[in-house]
Design an enzyme around this catalytic site. Structure first.
Site, PDB file in Angstrom:
ATOM      1  N   MET A  30     -96.306 -58.443  89.690  1.00 52.41           N
ATOM      2  CA  MET A  30     -96.666 -59.700  89.039  1.00 52.41           C
ATOM      3  C   MET A  30     -95.583 -60.092  88.031  1.00 52.41           C
ATOM      4  O   MET A  30     -95.815 -60.948  87.168  1.00 52.41           O
ATOM      5  CB  MET A  30     -98.025 -59.581  88.356  1.00 52.41           C
ATOM      6  CG  MET A  30     -99.138 -59.262  89.361  1.00 52.41           C
ATOM      7  SD  MET A  30    -100.758 -59.837  88.856  1.00 52.41           S
ATOM      8  CE  MET A  30    -100.995 -58.922  87.359  1.00 52.41           C
ATOM      9  N   ALA A  32     -92.737 -59.762  84.859  1.00 50.40           N
ATOM     10  CA  ALA A  32     -92.612 -59.141  83.527  1.00 50.40           C
ATOM     11  C   ALA A  32     -92.191 -57.690  83.737  1.00 50.40           C
ATOM     12  O   ALA A  32     -92.842 -56.754  83.278  1.00 50.40           O
ATOM     13  CB  ALA A  32     -93.904 -59.256  82.721  1.00 50.40           C
ATOM     14  N   HIS A  34     -90.641 -53.999  84.115  1.00 48.06           N
ATOM     15  CA  HIS A  34     -90.298 -52.920  83.182  1.00 48.06           C
ATOM     16  C   HIS A  34     -89.869 -51.703  83.995  1.00 48.06           C
ATOM     17  O   HIS A  34     -89.797 -51.760  85.239  1.00 48.06           O
ATOM     18  CB  HIS A  34     -91.484 -52.622  82.269  1.00 48.06           C
ATOM     19  CG  HIS A  34     -92.780 -52.402  83.008  1.00 48.06           C
ATOM     20  ND1 HIS A  34     -92.959 -51.355  83.884  1.00 48.06           N
ATOM     21  CD2 HIS A  34     -93.939 -53.112  83.039  1.00 48.06           C
ATOM     22  CE1 HIS A  34     -94.183 -51.401  84.394  1.00 48.06           C
ATOM     23  NE2 HIS A  34     -94.801 -52.468  83.907  1.00 48.06           N
ATOM     24  N   GLY A  36     -91.351 -49.104  84.966  1.00 48.26           N
ATOM     25  CA  GLY A  36     -92.270 -48.685  86.034  1.00 48.26           C
ATOM     26  C   GLY A  36     -91.959 -49.417  87.334  1.00 48.26           C
ATOM     27  O   GLY A  36     -91.866 -48.814  88.409  1.00 48.26           O
ATOM     28  N   HIS A  37     -91.796 -50.728  87.236  1.00 50.68           N
ATOM     29  CA  HIS A  37     -91.451 -51.519  88.422  1.00 50.68           C
ATOM     30  C   HIS A  37     -90.107 -51.071  89.001  1.00 50.68           C
ATOM     31  O   HIS A  37     -89.954 -50.958  90.225  1.00 50.68           O
ATOM     32  CB  HIS A  37     -91.355 -53.010  88.070  1.00 50.68           C
ATOM     33  CG  HIS A  37     -92.617 -53.622  87.559  1.00 50.68           C
ATOM     34  ND1 HIS A  37     -92.734 -54.111  86.282  1.00 50.68           N
ATOM     35  CD2 HIS A  37     -93.818 -53.838  88.155  1.00 50.68           C
ATOM     36  CE1 HIS A  37     -93.948 -54.615  86.113  1.00 50.68           C
ATOM     37  NE2 HIS A  37     -94.629 -54.458  87.227  1.00 50.68           N
ATOM     38  N   GLY A 147     -97.413 -47.986  92.327  1.00 52.30           N
ATOM     39  CA  GLY A 147     -97.390 -47.021  91.228  1.00 52.30           C
ATOM     40  C   GLY A 147     -98.725 -46.302  91.065  1.00 52.30           C
ATOM     41  O   GLY A 147     -99.794 -46.915  91.176  1.00 52.30           O
ATOM     42  N   GLN A 148     -98.653 -45.027  90.773  1.00 48.11           N
ATOM     43  CA  GLN A 148     -99.853 -44.218  90.476  1.00 48.11           C
ATOM     44  C   GLN A 148    -100.560 -44.738  89.224  1.00 48.11           C
ATOM     45  O   GLN A 148    -101.738 -44.488  89.010  1.00 48.11           O
ATOM     46  CB  GLN A 148     -99.422 -42.751  90.295  1.00 48.11           C
ATOM     47  CG  GLN A 148    -100.514 -41.792  89.893  1.00 48.11           C
ATOM     48  CD  GLN A 148    -101.604 -41.645  90.948  1.00 48.11           C
ATOM     49  OE1 GLN A 148    -101.382 -41.922  92.126  1.00 48.11           O
ATOM     50  NE2 GLN A 148    -102.782 -41.248  90.526  1.00 48.11           N
ATOM     51  N   LYS A 149     -99.830 -45.510  88.403  1.00 47.14           N
ATOM     52  CA  LYS A 149    -100.421 -46.140  87.217  1.00 47.14           C
ATOM     53  C   LYS A 149    -101.734 -46.845  87.571  1.00 47.14           C
ATOM     54  O   LYS A 149    -102.701 -46.788  86.840  1.00 47.14           O
ATOM     55  CB  LYS A 149     -99.399 -47.136  86.645  1.00 47.14           C
ATOM     56  CG  LYS A 149     -99.945 -48.161  85.697  1.00 47.14           C
ATOM     57  CD  LYS A 149     -99.989 -47.596  84.296  1.00 47.14           C
ATOM     58  CE  LYS A 149    -100.687 -48.522  83.334  1.00 47.14           C
ATOM     59  NZ  LYS A 149    -100.505 -49.937  83.554  1.00 47.14           N
ATOM     60  N   ARG A 187     -98.641 -55.621  80.136  1.00 44.65           N
ATOM     61  CA  ARG A 187     -99.570 -56.034  79.073  1.00 44.65           C
ATOM     62  C   ARG A 187     -99.238 -55.398  77.725  1.00 44.65           C
ATOM     63  O   ARG A 187     -99.767 -55.820  76.702  1.00 44.65           O
ATOM     64  CB  ARG A 187    -101.016 -55.716  79.465  1.00 44.65           C
ATOM     65  CG  ARG A 187    -101.509 -56.611  80.604  1.00 44.65           C
ATOM     66  CD  ARG A 187    -103.008 -56.522  80.821  1.00 44.65           C
ATOM     67  NE  ARG A 187    -103.487 -57.566  81.713  1.00 44.65           N
ATOM     68  CZ  ARG A 187    -103.641 -57.430  83.030  1.00 44.65           C
ATOM     69  NH1 ARG A 187    -103.380 -56.292  83.619  1.00 44.65           N
ATOM     70  NH2 ARG A 187    -104.058 -58.454  83.766  1.00 44.65           N
TER      71      ARG A 187
HETATM   72  P1  AMP Z   1     -98.007 -55.156  88.375  1.00 41.48           P
HETATM   73  O1  AMP Z   1     -96.804 -56.002  88.176  1.00 41.48           O
HETATM   74  O2  AMP Z   1     -98.667 -54.740  87.105  1.00 41.48           O
HETATM   75  O3  AMP Z   1     -98.957 -55.703  89.403  1.00 41.48           O
HETATM   76  O4  AMP Z   1     -97.481 -53.780  88.993  1.00 41.48           O
HETATM   77  C1  AMP Z   1     -96.697 -53.776  90.161  1.00 41.48           C
HETATM   78  C2  AMP Z   1     -96.535 -52.363  90.639  1.00 41.48           C
HETATM   79  O5  AMP Z   1     -95.886 -51.583  89.633  1.00 41.48           O
HETATM   80  C3  AMP Z   1     -97.865 -51.665  90.928  1.00 41.48           C
HETATM   81  O6  AMP Z   1     -97.742 -50.891  92.106  1.00 41.48           O
HETATM   82  C4  AMP Z   1     -98.054 -50.806  89.719  1.00 41.48           C
HETATM   83  O7  AMP Z   1     -98.839 -49.657  89.953  1.00 41.48           O
HETATM   84  C5  AMP Z   1     -96.629 -50.414  89.396  1.00 41.48           C
HETATM   85  N1  AMP Z   1     -96.510 -49.992  87.990  1.00 41.48           N
HETATM   86  C6  AMP Z   1     -96.924 -50.662  86.885  1.00 41.48           C
HETATM   87  N2  AMP Z   1     -96.710 -49.934  85.767  1.00 41.48           N
HETATM   88  C7  AMP Z   1     -96.165 -48.765  86.180  1.00 41.48           C
HETATM   89  C8  AMP Z   1     -95.726 -47.584  85.508  1.00 41.48           C
HETATM   90  N3  AMP Z   1     -95.794 -47.449  84.183  1.00 41.48           N
HETATM   91  N4  AMP Z   1     -95.215 -46.576  86.262  1.00 41.48           N
HETATM   92  C9  AMP Z   1     -95.143 -46.689  87.611  1.00 41.48           C
HETATM   93  N5  AMP Z   1     -95.523 -47.772  88.301  1.00 41.48           N
HETATM   94  C10 AMP Z   1     -96.039 -48.794  87.606  1.00 41.48           C
END
Ligand code: AMP
Length: 280
Positions: A30, A32, A34, A36-37, A147-149, A187
């Site tokens: 989505m 933004a 970081h 993790g992405h 991500g396992q997050k 967030r």
């Molecule tokens: P989002 O943009 O929040 O929808 O996340 C996109 C992808 O990044 C999803 O598969 C999340 O699980 C992964 N993700 C988000 N935060 C982390 C993190 N801290 N470590 C690993 N993967 C992450």
């Protein structure tokens, strides 16, 4: 790095890569972006010849009182983070592109969608499953990286891929954390400095569960109580859930075992954060 906003352009770019025999990897986000992405992008680069990243703030996974309108949108900065990683395609569709006017078709992964975050966020996983299915249809990846997050999301996507027979390998990458333990999240940008400090209680509570598990405690209720005691040290943080569940079905477990998922969600101010750890 090619940037496209329409389904047709995205399809054409992926099909071109496939004609050249390339293995296509997808990282759905989505935005933004970081660390993790970026870890997911790197995992995709390591095993695929063509990496597509999608950036789409998906309205159907937000509840009516949630942060859809204020969710951070930082496309320029995101592009600059993806370019040096060697991403081949960035797909940034508008809402009308992914939800054509009058769209009424949704993907619902029954039962597990009502667990963990699904219980506190009704409809959330229906939105997630629907958008991921759409992205899978448009981009036809050989592998998709998550991500396992978002452990509950992983369970739901794995089930959907199995049930709907998507020929896609699902790769799950570990949680990336800041040096002090806070899991990276888009967030986190909402947190004031004081809330940023309070937010550490999530990872602290999980570490405490892990420590007690390693010391031999298997009783789920006792492990949950341990985490509650850690949360009690930050009374400004409101716990949404602390659960020990089977990582595939997300069903509650009476006894913890190797592979059991310990998951927490809590409100720090008005910001809802999640974190988890797999035991053993
Ligand atoms: P989002 O943009 O929040 O929808 O996340 C996109 C992808 O990044 C999803 O598969 C999340 O699980 C992964 N993700 C988000 N935060 C982390 C993190 N801290 N470590 C690993 N993967 C992450």
């Amino acid at each position: 790095m090619k940037l496209v906003a329409t389904v047709n352009e995205a399809r054409a770019a992926v099909r071109d890569a496939k004609r050249q025999g390339k293995r296509v990897g997808l990282v759905a986000t989505m935005g933004a972006l970081h660390a993790g992405h970026i870890s997911l992008v790197r995992a995709a680069k390591a095993s695929c010849d063509f990496v597509a990243a999608s950036i789409f703030v998906n309205p159907t996974q937000f509840g009516p009182k949630e942060d859809y309108t204020k969710y951070p949108r930082t496309l320029e900065a995101d592009r600059h983070k993806l370019e040096p990683e060697g991403v081949d395609l960035v797909f940034t569709p508008a809402v009308e592109e992914m939800y054509p006017h009058g769209a009424t078709t949704f993907v619902n992964v029954d039962e597990i969608s009502e667990r963990l975050d699904g219980r506190s966020r009704p409809g959330h996983f229906r939105g997630v499953a629907t958008i991921v299915a759409k992205l899978f249809h448009v981009l036809e990846p050989d592998a998709a990286f998550f991500g396992q997050k978002d452990a509950a999301q992983v369970a739901i996507i794995r089930r959907m891929v199995r049930d709907l027979m998507f020929p896609i390998e699902i790769v799950v990458a570990p949680i990336i954390r800041e040096a002090d333990g806070l899991a990276f999240s888009s967030r986190n940008a909402y947190l004031s400095p004081e809330e940023r400090r309070q937010a550490l209680v999530l990872s602290r509570a999980l570490r405490e569960i892990e420590t007690r598990y390693r010391a031999g405690e298997r009783d789920t209720n006792k492990l949950i109580e341990t985490a509650r005691a850690v949360f009690a040290t930050e009374p400004a943080v409101r716990v949404d859930y602390i659960e020990l569940v089977d990582s595939e079905t997300l069903g509650a477990r009476a006894k913890a075992a190797s592979g059991t998922l310990a998951a927490v969600a809590a409100f720090v101010g008005t910001t809802r954060l999640i974190d988890n750890v797999r035991l053993g």
